[in-house]
Design a protein around this motif. Structure first.
Motif, PDB file in Angstrom:
ATOM      1  N   ASN A 166       0.834  -1.183   0.000  1.00 40.62           N
ATOM      2  CA  ASN A 166       0.000   0.000   0.000  1.00 40.62           C
ATOM      3  C   ASN A 166       0.876   1.241   0.000  1.00 40.62           C
ATOM      4  O   ASN A 166       1.724   1.414   0.879  1.00 40.62           O
ATOM      5  N   GLU A 167       0.711   2.089  -1.006  1.00 45.54           N
ATOM      6  CA  GLU A 167       1.351   3.404  -1.029  1.00 45.54           C
ATOM      7  C   GLU A 167       2.828   3.383  -0.642  1.00 45.54           C
ATOM      8  O   GLU A 167       3.210   3.945   0.398  1.00 45.54           O
ATOM      9  N   PRO A 168       3.661   2.777  -1.475  1.00 47.99           N
ATOM     10  CA  PRO A 168       5.096   2.785  -1.140  1.00 47.99           C
ATOM     11  C   PRO A 168       5.674   4.198  -1.025  1.00 47.99           C
ATOM     12  O   PRO A 168       6.687   4.387  -0.348  1.00 47.99           O
ATOM     13  N   TRP A 169       5.025   5.195  -1.634  1.00 46.42           N
ATOM     14  CA  TRP A 169       5.499   6.582  -1.459  1.00 46.42           C
ATOM     15  C   TRP A 169       5.554   6.946   0.018  1.00 46.42           C
ATOM     16  O   TRP A 169       6.511   7.555   0.502  1.00 46.42           O
ATOM     17  N   CYS A 170       4.486   6.577   0.738  1.00 48.00           N
ATOM     18  CA  CYS A 170       4.450   6.916   2.168  1.00 48.00           C
ATOM     19  C   CYS A 170       5.529   6.151   2.925  1.00 48.00           C
ATOM     20  O   CYS A 170       6.223   6.718   3.772  1.00 48.00           O
ATOM     21  N   SER A 171       5.680   4.856   2.612  1.00 44.21           N
ATOM     22  CA  SER A 171       6.704   4.064   3.318  1.00 44.21           C
ATOM     23  C   SER A 171       8.078   4.667   3.093  1.00 44.21           C
ATOM     24  O   SER A 171       8.857   4.856   4.032  1.00 44.21           O
ATOM     25  N   ALA A 172       8.407   4.980   1.831  1.00 44.13           N
ATOM     26  CA  ALA A 172       9.755   5.440   1.515  1.00 44.13           C
ATOM     27  C   ALA A 172       9.959   6.890   1.944  1.00 44.13           C
ATOM     28  O   ALA A 172      10.934   7.214   2.629  1.00 44.13           O
ATOM     29  N   PHE A 173       9.039   7.764   1.527  1.00 44.43           N
ATOM     30  CA  PHE A 173       9.324   9.195   1.660  1.00 44.43           C
ATOM     31  C   PHE A 173       8.775   9.808   2.955  1.00 44.43           C
ATOM     32  O   PHE A 173       9.452  10.629   3.567  1.00 44.43           O
ATOM     33  N   LEU A 174       7.571   9.430   3.385  1.00 49.46           N
ATOM     34  CA  LEU A 174       7.133   9.934   4.696  1.00 49.46           C
ATOM     35  C   LEU A 174       7.930   9.252   5.800  1.00 49.46           C
ATOM     36  O   LEU A 174       8.211   9.846   6.838  1.00 49.46           O
ATOM     37  N   GLY A 175       8.313   7.987   5.555  1.00 48.12           N
ATOM     38  CA  GLY A 175       9.016   7.208   6.580  1.00 48.12           C
ATOM     39  C   GLY A 175      10.497   7.522   6.699  1.00 48.12           C
ATOM     40  O   GLY A 175      11.042   7.565   7.811  1.00 48.12           O
ATOM     41  N   TYR A 176      11.164   7.750   5.545  1.00 41.69           N
ATOM     42  CA  TYR A 176      12.631   7.876   5.582  1.00 41.69           C
ATOM     43  C   TYR A 176      13.136   9.238   5.111  1.00 41.69           C
ATOM     44  O   TYR A 176      14.339   9.455   5.057  1.00 41.69           O
ATOM     45  N   SER A 177      12.214  10.152   4.714  1.00 38.71           N
ATOM     46  CA  SER A 177      12.682  11.482   4.295  1.00 38.71           C
ATOM     47  C   SER A 177      11.995  12.597   5.087  1.00 38.71           C
ATOM     48  O   SER A 177      12.660  13.431   5.701  1.00 38.71           O
ATOM     49  N   VAL A 178      10.655  12.593   5.082  1.00 40.09           N
ATOM     50  CA  VAL A 178       9.927  13.638   5.815  1.00 40.09           C
ATOM     51  C   VAL A 178       9.975  13.347   7.319  1.00 40.09           C
ATOM     52  O   VAL A 178       9.993  14.267   8.147  1.00 40.09           O
ATOM     53  N   GLY A 179       9.980  12.063   7.654  1.00 40.87           N
ATOM     54  CA  GLY A 179      10.051  11.663   9.062  1.00 40.87           C
ATOM     55  C   GLY A 179       8.725  11.754   9.797  1.00 40.87           C
ATOM     56  O   GLY A 179       8.668  11.645  11.016  1.00 40.87           O
ATOM     57  N   ARG A 180       7.614  11.905   9.055  1.00 34.03           N
ATOM     58  CA  ARG A 180       6.292  12.019   9.701  1.00 34.03           C
ATOM     59  C   ARG A 180       5.575  10.675   9.826  1.00 34.03           C
ATOM     60  O   ARG A 180       4.466  10.581  10.338  1.00 34.03           O
ATOM     61  N   HIS A 181       6.180   9.641   9.265  1.00 36.07           N
ATOM     62  CA  HIS A 181       5.672   8.285   9.459  1.00 36.07           C
ATOM     63  C   HIS A 181       6.806   7.431  10.008  1.00 36.07           C
ATOM     64  O   HIS A 181       7.994   7.787   9.860  1.00 36.07           O
ATOM     65  N   ALA A 182       6.463   6.306  10.594  1.00 32.91           N
ATOM     66  CA  ALA A 182       7.488   5.386  11.088  1.00 32.91           C
ATOM     67  C   ALA A 182       8.357   4.926   9.918  1.00 32.91           C
ATOM     68  O   ALA A 182       7.835   4.738   8.821  1.00 32.91           O
ATOM     69  N   PRO A 183       9.680   4.811  10.103  1.00 31.99           N
ATOM     70  CA  PRO A 183      10.413   4.915  11.371  1.00 31.99           C
ATOM     71  C   PRO A 183      10.832   6.331  11.749  1.00 31.99           C
ATOM     72  O   PRO A 183      11.569   6.508  12.723  1.00 31.99           O
ATOM     73  N   GLY A 184      10.376   7.337  11.006  1.00 28.86           N
ATOM     74  CA  GLY A 184      10.661   8.724  11.406  1.00 28.86           C
ATOM     75  C   GLY A 184      12.047   9.213  11.031  1.00 28.86           C
ATOM     76  O   GLY A 184      12.584  10.098  11.692  1.00 28.86           O
ATOM     77  N   ALA A 185      12.617   8.663   9.957  1.00 32.35           N
ATOM     78  CA  ALA A 185      13.969   9.077   9.549  1.00 32.35           C
ATOM     79  C   ALA A 185      13.907  10.258   8.585  1.00 32.35           C
ATOM     80  O   ALA A 185      12.876  10.475   7.926  1.00 32.35           O
ATOM     81  N   ARG A 186      14.991  11.022   8.523  1.00 36.03           N
ATOM     82  CA  ARG A 186      15.084  12.155   7.583  1.00 36.03           C
ATOM     83  C   ARG A 186      16.388  12.005   6.813  1.00 36.03           C
ATOM     84  O   ARG A 186      17.443  12.425   7.259  1.00 36.03           O
ATOM     85  N   GLU A 187      16.280  11.350   5.667  1.00 39.09           N
ATOM     86  CA  GLU A 187      17.483  10.984   4.921  1.00 39.09           C
ATOM     87  C   GLU A 187      17.332  11.289   3.441  1.00 39.09           C
ATOM     88  O   GLU A 187      16.230  11.493   2.940  1.00 39.09           O
ATOM     89  N   GLY A 188      18.447  11.261   2.754  1.00 41.59           N
ATOM     90  CA  GLY A 188      18.455  11.428   1.309  1.00 41.59           C
ATOM     91  C   GLY A 188      18.538  10.076   0.637  1.00 41.59           C
ATOM     92  O   GLY A 188      17.541   9.477   0.235  1.00 41.59           O
TER      93      GLY A 188
END
Ligand code: FCB
Length: 461
Positions: A166-188
């Motif tokens: 479901n919605e890999p955009w959220c997993s990848a970008f909210l999760g590992y870039s924006v940090g607003r979803h788990a795991p909450g990372a902010r990376e490039g």
């Protein structure tokens, strides 16, 4: 609101939910912790400190929820399977008690005459896998393929429709870039690696679903329509970068067997310096889909902007030289999302124009709205804004079908009010109200309206 155009015979009307948002029972029957347990229990991460510990207590109340679906009259129910119930640490032997829950749910649905549609991953990654790198590492995609094989083997004969991610955009970008979803990372780079490994995981899961002989297999994307704020070349280029990050990163490998031509302009050296792609990945990712699932809520209007972070080494993957601007003169939902139904039609017809015959049949696997629901003195919820939203989006969908887009089904988000991720329980998307103190379920006016839409469809076809 009985003025909706007629949908073709066999069109699937459904409702959707997801495991962590409704189930609760997070330590029961051997379930392991997921990244959403960790994230929601970390102070400051979710609004009000809300967690999915109890949620709608669906794990215990599923017979009541299936009864609501039966009364609603839906053809299909889309739910998700919690990976940490099946493999508490994301690998190794099956936890049969966890699997039995979904087996009971599926049987209950079939007895009610409702087709189950299962999402294999709706964001609850086992925490043990995150501890070893999560979606940044290829091993997680490989473990996902193994997990998909387990659920396909045990439930594949009774579940006709399968959604890998479901919605890999959220997993990848909210999760590992924006940090607003788990795991909450902010990376490039980590977020771009996550996006790729999610696609690899999808490919491996497709293979597992094919091996199990399931009837239909696909993936669900939240395609966003990125509209340039003006017709200037700069704004149009900005919209293309937004489109690359939101949509093309998925649709190009999935439907056209290539990576987006615009990826260098979007990510610069983050993508040119990548080392996570391997020979053979595109073929794995681009296996034919029986359907493409699309979740649609709102359009995004964007304008050209400088990088928010000037230092490339410190930049996150969603810093792509565009900024969102407000959509003028339209109603906004409780999410503050602009309501623009015509953009739903355009999204679908644009997709068809770009991918032509390579576009598989479509299922709208989510569409709905969070509204400021009020419980009236008689206990009812007269959610006219939600009814209007659903009506207008169904009409917009039907318009896209008239223009030649092959859409086979529509699932309303959501059956129940539930845990809206970082926004907790304050945002209500349900067509059934949930009182979180008593767990009482109350069908809203939108539920009654949808019930009539489905009944009218049945009698017309
Ligand atoms: C989608 C999610 C779903 C829900 C809706 C509102 O992005 O797939 O779980 O939160 O948005």
């Amino acid at each position: 609101m009985s003025d909706l155009p007629v949908f073709p015979e066999g069109f699937v009307f459904g409702a959707a939910t997801a495991s962590y948002q409704i189930e609760g029972a997070v330590t029961e029957d051997g379930r392991g912790p997921s990244i959403w347990d960790t994230y929601s229990h970390t102070p400051g991460r979710t609004d009000g400190g809300d967690t999915g510990d109890v949620a709608c207590d669906h794990y215990h109340r599923y017979p009541e929820d299936v009864a609501l679906l039966r009364e609603l009259g839906v053809d299909s129910y889309r739910f998700s399977i919690a990976w940490p119930r099946i493999q508490p640490i994301g690998e190794g032997p099956v936890n049969h008690k966890g699997l039995d829950f979904y087996s009971r749910l599926v049987d209950e649905l079939l007895e009610a005459g409702i087709e189950p549609a299962a999402t294999i991953y709706h964001w609850d990654l086992p925490q043990a896998l995150e501890d070893r790198g999560g979606w940044r590492v290829r091993g997680t995609a490989e473990r996902f393929g193994e997990y998909a094989a387990i659920v396909a083997e045990h439930l594949g004969d009774r579940v006709p429709r399968w959604i890998t991610l479901n919605e890999p955009w959220c997993s990848a970008f909210l999760g590992y870039s924006v940090g607003r979803h788990a795991p909450g990372a902010r990376e490039g780079r980590g977020a771009l690696a996550a996006a790729h490994h999610l696609l690899v995981g999808h490919g491996l899961a497709m293979k597992a679903l094919r091996a199990a002989g399931v009837r239909e297999a696909g993936i669900t994307l939240n395609l966003d329509r990125n509209v340039p704020a003006t017709d200037s070349a700069a704004d149009r280029a900005a919209a293309l970068r937004a489109d690359t990050q939101h949509n093309l990163v998925w649709t190009e490998p999935l439907l056209a067997g290539r990576y987006p031509a615009s990826e260098e302009d979007t990510w610069g050296e983050l993508i040119t310096g990548q080392d996570f792609r391997r020979d053979g990945d595109l073929a794995l990712i681009g296996q034919p889909l029986d359907f493409l699932g699309i979740n649609y809520y709102r359009p995004i209007m964007v304008t050209d902007a400088p990088h928010r972070e000037p230092d490339p080494a410190a930049r996150v993957a969603t810093d792509n030289r565009y900024a969102e601007v407000g959509y003028p003169d339209v109603r906004r939902t409780a999410m503050n999302w602009p309501v623009v139904p015509a953009s739903f039609t355009d999204l679908l017809t644009d997709l068809k124009a770009v991918y032509g015959d390579a576009l598989p049949p479509i299922h709208i696997t989510e569409n709905g709205s969070a509204e400021h629901d009020v419980v009236a003195a008689d206990g009812a919820v007269h959610d006219t804004d939600r009814v209007t939203y659903l009506h207008d989006h169904l009409a917009a969908l039907r318009a896209a079908m008239d223009k030649g887009v092959d859409v086979r089904g529509y699932y309303v988000w959501s059956l129940l009010d539930n845990f809206e991720w970082a926004l907790g329980y304050a945002k209500r998307f349900g067509i059934v109200r949930v009182d979180y103190t008593t767990q009482e379920r109350t069908p809203k006016d939108s539920y009654r309206w949808y019930q009539k839409v489905i009944a009218a469809h049945r009698s017309a076809s």
